[in-house]
Motif scaffolding. Structure first.
Motif, short mmCIF file in Angstrom:
data_model
loop_
_atom_site.label_atom_id
_atom_site.label_comp_id
_atom_site.label_asym_id
_atom_site.label_seq_id
_atom_site.Cartn_x
_atom_site.Cartn_y
_atom_site.Cartn_z
N TYR A 382 71.55 -11.22 -9.06
CA TYR A 382 72.95 -11.11 -9.67
C TYR A 382 72.54 -10.58 -11.15
CZ TYR A 382 75.74 -14.05 -6.44
OH TYR A 382 76.17 -14.71 -5.34
N ASN A 383 72.82 -9.33 -11.25
CA ASN A 383 72.51 -8.63 -12.21
C ASN A 383 73.56 -8.34 -13.26
OD1 ASN A 383 71.44 -6.61 -13.79
ND2 ASN A 383 71.15 -4.92 -12.30
N ARG A 384 73.29 -8.93 -14.37
CA ARG A 384 74.50 -8.99 -15.33
C ARG A 384 74.42 -7.52 -16.03
NH1 ARG A 384 77.43 -13.12 -17.35
NH2 ARG A 384 77.14 -15.18 -16.26
N GLY A 385 73.35 -6.91 -16.00
CA GLY A 385 73.29 -5.52 -16.58
C GLY A 385 73.85 -4.29 -15.83
N CYS A 386 74.38 -4.68 -14.77
CA CYS A 386 74.93 -3.39 -13.97
C CYS A 386 76.13 -4.09 -13.10
CB CYS A 386 74.04 -2.75 -12.95
SG CYS A 386 74.64 -1.55 -12.02
N SER A 390 76.23 -4.80 -8.95
CA SER A 390 76.40 -6.23 -8.52
C SER A 390 78.07 -6.51 -8.11
CB SER A 390 76.61 -7.10 -10.15
OG SER A 390 75.05 -7.14 -10.45
N ALA A 394 78.65 -11.46 -4.63
CA ALA A 394 78.82 -13.05 -4.12
C ALA A 394 79.23 -12.76 -2.64
CB ALA A 394 79.83 -13.53 -4.95
N GLU A 411 69.63 -15.06 -11.32
CA GLU A 411 70.54 -14.45 -12.25
C GLU A 411 69.62 -13.79 -13.33
OE1 GLU A 411 74.27 -16.57 -12.96
OE2 GLU A 411 74.46 -15.48 -15.16
N GLU B 62 84.20 -19.13 -7.67
CA GLU B 62 82.82 -18.88 -7.90
C GLU B 62 81.97 -18.50 -6.86
OE1 GLU B 62 82.29 -19.32 -11.16
OE2 GLU B 62 80.18 -18.63 -10.84
N PRO B 63 82.20 -18.78 -5.51
CA PRO B 63 81.51 -18.20 -4.16
C PRO B 63 81.95 -16.89 -3.95
CG PRO B 63 82.69 -20.38 -3.69
CD PRO B 63 83.31 -19.70 -5.12
N HIS B 64 82.85 -16.12 -4.63
CA HIS B 64 83.33 -14.98 -4.13
C HIS B 64 83.32 -13.77 -5.27
CE1 HIS B 64 85.24 -16.64 -0.63
NE2 HIS B 64 85.70 -17.71 -1.50
N ILE B 65 83.38 -14.19 -6.52
CA ILE B 65 83.13 -13.30 -7.70
C ILE B 65 82.31 -13.59 -8.74
CG2 ILE B 65 84.24 -11.59 -9.20
CD1 ILE B 65 86.99 -11.98 -7.78
N PHE B 66 81.15 -12.80 -8.93
CA PHE B 66 80.03 -13.19 -9.77
C PHE B 66 80.77 -13.25 -11.16
CE2 PHE B 66 76.00 -11.04 -11.87
CZ PHE B 66 75.78 -12.18 -12.52
N MET B 68 80.29 -12.57 -14.16
CA MET B 68 80.24 -11.50 -15.19
C MET B 68 81.31 -10.63 -15.04
SD MET B 68 77.34 -8.84 -13.81
CE MET B 68 77.94 -7.20 -14.64
N TYR B 69 82.36 -10.81 -13.97
CA TYR B 69 83.65 -10.01 -13.88
C TYR B 69 84.57 -10.62 -14.73
CZ TYR B 69 80.63 -7.19 -11.02
OH TYR B 69 79.51 -6.36 -10.45
N GLN B 102 87.65 -6.20 -6.75
CA GLN B 102 86.96 -7.50 -6.14
C GLN B 102 87.87 -8.46 -5.71
OE1 GLN B 102 82.53 -8.25 -7.40
NE2 GLN B 102 83.84 -7.87 -9.23
#
Lengths: 442, 377
Positions: A382-386, A390, A394, A411, B62-66, B68-69, B102
């Motif tokens: 789970y790459n916060r850099g890209c 990414s 999920a 992560e 949470e299980p569907h979208i990381f 960081m979005y 997403q």
């Protein structure tokens, strides 16, 4: 035989050749002005075959591998990212992009010595939210640099499957390329050479199909290559995928890998289990892959290493392999229009493009790799850099689990060490290995 | 009638949408981004409604979208996962930012609908090849709608769709012109409610309400001080609680905005052409761009927003960013620099799903004090 060793192993002989080719790329870019050459900047995904029409003394720097190279040197990376932050750019933006900006804005951060060499022009493509904007920001700070960017987002396209692209979608990209030829001529004052462009298009097909076929060889047990080694090899296509200078290097790697398979030479001599990862790794912490080896686990690559610069298709026997070269299917490339269309079509089938339209395509490809490459599990970064690679990750996790593939997630950030927890990641690996029934050999 | 009806539609969107659907007998399609060609849906007698979040904390995505979005895309998906849009017959997205994409793809995977469509809206909208490409993509979308509904869409149907949307746009533009007045007859909050009602409602009904509102506003005088004239700049900003706080507590008025729940949604009309799909393609390529589609120098959106700021007499701009919104993060330094060079101070605020009113009030108060300093001394 060392403790736990099951297979013979030996260093990859073509390693040095690949490293040398990589270094030459960065030096050529830096030094080409002294010989009257042209240098330009753009992403690794740029449709760079076009620029070969300007002559043999035109050199590029591809921004993502450049960011990765800087990221491997944590001090340079931090200096660059902190500079970008001082200019007001958010810390959650693409790590490569922040490193690249910082390198342009900070003296003495070119990893091969000196200041970042400012390009004569920018030629980019855009599929994720940051690609065009990456260089728009550069032009905010260096307004003298001419820039153009091609929209490559009319997919999806997975050759050999039911996911097919329509002719008007390929044409959209090809038309922009033809327009870019005029722009390049105007910007550089050079006359565009169609023959050189056509040769570059063919070279790109050969290089990217060859890379896919090298990855195919890793289906063998034991795997002849491991992911950490592959990073030093796949990078050649990220630097200059249409350059004929790297063709012999890739052919050498292919032949050597084939020979390793024939002789049962393993990348990880105690191979007991096989996994793959996904997206870019945390470049400053590649030791993660060496840690896996203590459990007898080889990471055979990833959709990223396979599909960023390898072009693939589903073969008639249902397996995944390097895409058939256009001329082997009777497609002739005699004009710049044909070359642009073939190059657009070829690039739009890039596996790493497909998840931009829907995560189901990536899940489908990863499930295929898990089966054909005989994997025991998948590690998702789970790459916060890209945000681009990414995207949908999920859902990929859910999809792989549904397909019966064990998944571990961790992560981190490919370029920003502040977002990678090494201890926690190793602990997760320990737990994942335990679920796979593996114990450390050493 | 008053302005309350628009607020009511916003706050009770699901009740209204169910009623409109039942009353019209039409299918209803939810869309995720304002690049959706609503005209084609109206041409097929489909009611398009925008799917927005509810600004409530949630734990289902949470299980569907990381994480960081952006919180907005997760909030949107949460609405589907919670079953709040169970009356939709279909969903569609016109390709825009990765974040909201997403919400669409996870919805497509996990929430059954009869119709789901991903339209390849080009990113490089200023390029000469974008319009012919989009024209073909719009025809493909029309074909998919026809295959789903069984209704053949004729040129007259497209004309009908264009007329409905252009009416909405024309009425909103006329109302927005009234906001240039020294004492605007409408608050920023009311204005945003109007746009949201248009995105949520059956435009054939909402247009009648807009018509009435326009007539009322021509003579309306608000029982409040306008205070400082502000602009809000951002992505999707139905952060009503914040707008309300600034206008009722801090003593300012939002007289104009640049975001897709405001002016950017309705600014330009479809200009008639014999080739209807070419006309639609031109409209969507030429509209004020989302930053993800704005690659040129100087930025088209920046030029447009600065002009609006001048025309609407803006004293200060609040630059709002949805947390993790990359396209806006990539524009914000250039925007702030250009606005401040034009003599318009800016305040940057990062938004999440819920609005931290206390801390934001302190920052807005400080910003307004700075704007008012000439009066103070």
């Amino acid at each position: 035989m060392s403790k736990g060793q099951l297979y013979p192993t030996e260093p990859l002989k073509s390693w040095g050749m690949a490293k040398k080719a990589r270094e030459e790329f960065y030096l050529d870019y830096r030094d080409c002005h002294a010989k009257g050459g042209i240098r330009w900047a753009g992403g690794a995904w740029a449709l760079d075959a076009l620029t070969y029409g300007l002559g043999d003394d035109v050199f590029s720097i591809t921004s993502e591998p450049y960011g990765a190279s800087c990221a491997f040197n944590k001090d340079i990376a931090m200096k660059c990212m902190e500079t970008a932050e001082k200019y007001g750019y958010a810390r959650d933006l693409c790590a490569y992009m922040r490193i690249y900006w910082g390198s342009v804005l900070t003296k003495g951060t070119y990893p091969w010595g000196g200041d970042y060499p400012i390009p004569d022009f920018i030629y980019q493509d855009h599929i994720c939210c940051s690609h065009a904007k990456w260089y728009q920001v550069i032009v905010d700070h260096e307004p003298q640099i001419p820039m153009t960017c091609i929209d490559v987002a009319p997919g999806p396209f997975m050759p050999g499957t039911d996911v097919q692209i329509k002719p008007h979608q390929v044409k959209y990209v090809a038309d922009q390329m033809l327009e870019a030829i005029e722009w390049l001529e105007k910007t550089t004052g050079r006359k565009f050479d169609d023959e050189k462009f056509i040769e570059a298009v063919k070279t790109e097909c050969i290089n990217t199909s060859t890379w896919a076929n090298i990855c195919v060889l890793n289906k063998a047990v034991p795997a002849p290559l491991d992911e950490k080694t592959m990073y030093s090899l796949y990078v050649l296509n990220t630097l200059c995928k249409a350059n004929k200078r790297i063709t012999p290097v890739l052919k050498e790697v292919y032949e050597e890998t084939k020979d390793r398979v024939a002789r049962g030479i393993a990348a990880v001599p105690n191979e007991k289990a096989r996994v793959m990862s996904d997206t870019q790794p945390p470049w400053g912490f590649l030791k993660v892959f060496r840690y896996l080896e203590r459990y007898g686990v080889v990471s055979i690559g990833s959709l990223y290493t396979f599909g960023l610069m390898g072009i693939w298709e589903v073969k008639e026997d249902g397996t995944w392999g390097g895409r058939t070269l256009p001329w082997e299917k009777g497609i002739e490339i005699k004009t710049r229009e044909q070359a642009a269309y073939v190059n657009a079509d070829w690039n739009l089938s890039k596996p790493e493009f497909q998840h931009f339209y829907h995560p189901k395509y990536k899940t489908r490809m990863m499930t295929r790799i898990a089966k054909e490459w005989k994997l025991d599990g998948v590690m998702l970064h789970y790459n916060r850099g890209c945000e681009g690679l990414s995207l949908g990750i999920a859902e990929n996790r859910l999809g792989l689990l549904k397909a019966g593939v064990p998944v571990m997630i961790f992560e981190g950030n490919m370029g920003d060490e502040r977002e990678f927890d090494e201890v926690a990641t190793m602990a997760r690996i320990d737990a994942f290995m335990e679920t796979l029934g593996l114990k450390k050999d050493y | 009638m008053g302005m309350e009806v628009f607020k009511d539609i916003y706050e009770n969107r699901h009740k209204y949408q169910k009623e409109w659907k039942e009353k019209s007998g039409s299918k209803m399609v939810g869309y995720f981004c304002t690049y959706a060609p609503e005209e084609i849906m109206y041409a097929a007698d489909i009611i398009p409604v925008r799917i927005l979040g509810s600004h409530e904390p949630q734990n289902v995505t949470e299980p569907h979208i990381f994480g960081m979005y952006c919180p907005f895309c997760r909030d949107v998906l949460a609405q589907g996962l919670k079953g709040r849009y169970d009356y939709l017959d279909g969903i569609m997205i016109a390709q825009s930012c990765l974040h909201i994409r997403q919400a669409y793809t996870s919805w497509d995977l996990h929430i059954p609908v009869d119709f789901s469509y991903y339209l390849n809206m080009p990113h490089r909208v200023t390029n000469q090849h974008a319009k012919p490409f989009l024209r073909q993509e719009l025809i493909e979308f029309k074909n998919a709608i026809e295959a789903w509904t069984g209704k053949i869409i004729l040129p007259a149907d497209i004309d009908k769709g264009i007329e409905i949307l252009n009416t909405t746009r024309r009425l909103l533009r006329e109302i927005w012109d009234l906001r240039k007045a020294e004492n605007p007859p409408i608050t920023g909050q009311e204005a945003i409610y109007m746009v949201l009602a248009c995105q949520f409602g059956d435009k054939r009904e909402v247009n009648k309400l807009l018509e009435e509102a326009l007539n009322e506003l021509k003579t309306r005088k608000l029982d409040r001080e306008t205070g400082n004239r502000l602009m809000i700049i951002g992505s999707e900003d139905d952060d009503i609680a914040f707008i309300n706080m600034v206008e009722t507590v801090c003593g300012a008025t939002f007289v104009i905005e640049d975001h897709c729940t405001g002016s950017r949604y309705f600014w330009n009309q479809v200009e008639p052409q014999e080739d209807r799909y070419a006309a639609l393609a031109a409209r969507y390529c030429d509209r004020p761009p989302c930053p993800t589609k704005d690659w040129v120098q100087p930025r088209d959106r920046l030029v447009w927003a600065l002009n609006m700021a001048k025309e609407w007499g803006v004293e200060g701009a609040i630059v709002v960013q949805q947390k993790f919104c990359d396209p806006h993060e990539l524009d914000i330094p250039a925007f702030r620099k250009a606005f401040e060079a034009a003599g318009i101070p800016t305040l940057f605020l990062e938004f999440d799903v819920t609005v931290p009113l206390g801390p934001f009030r302190i920052r807005v108060d400080a910003f307004l004090e700075m704007l008012r300093q000439e009066d103070l001394f």
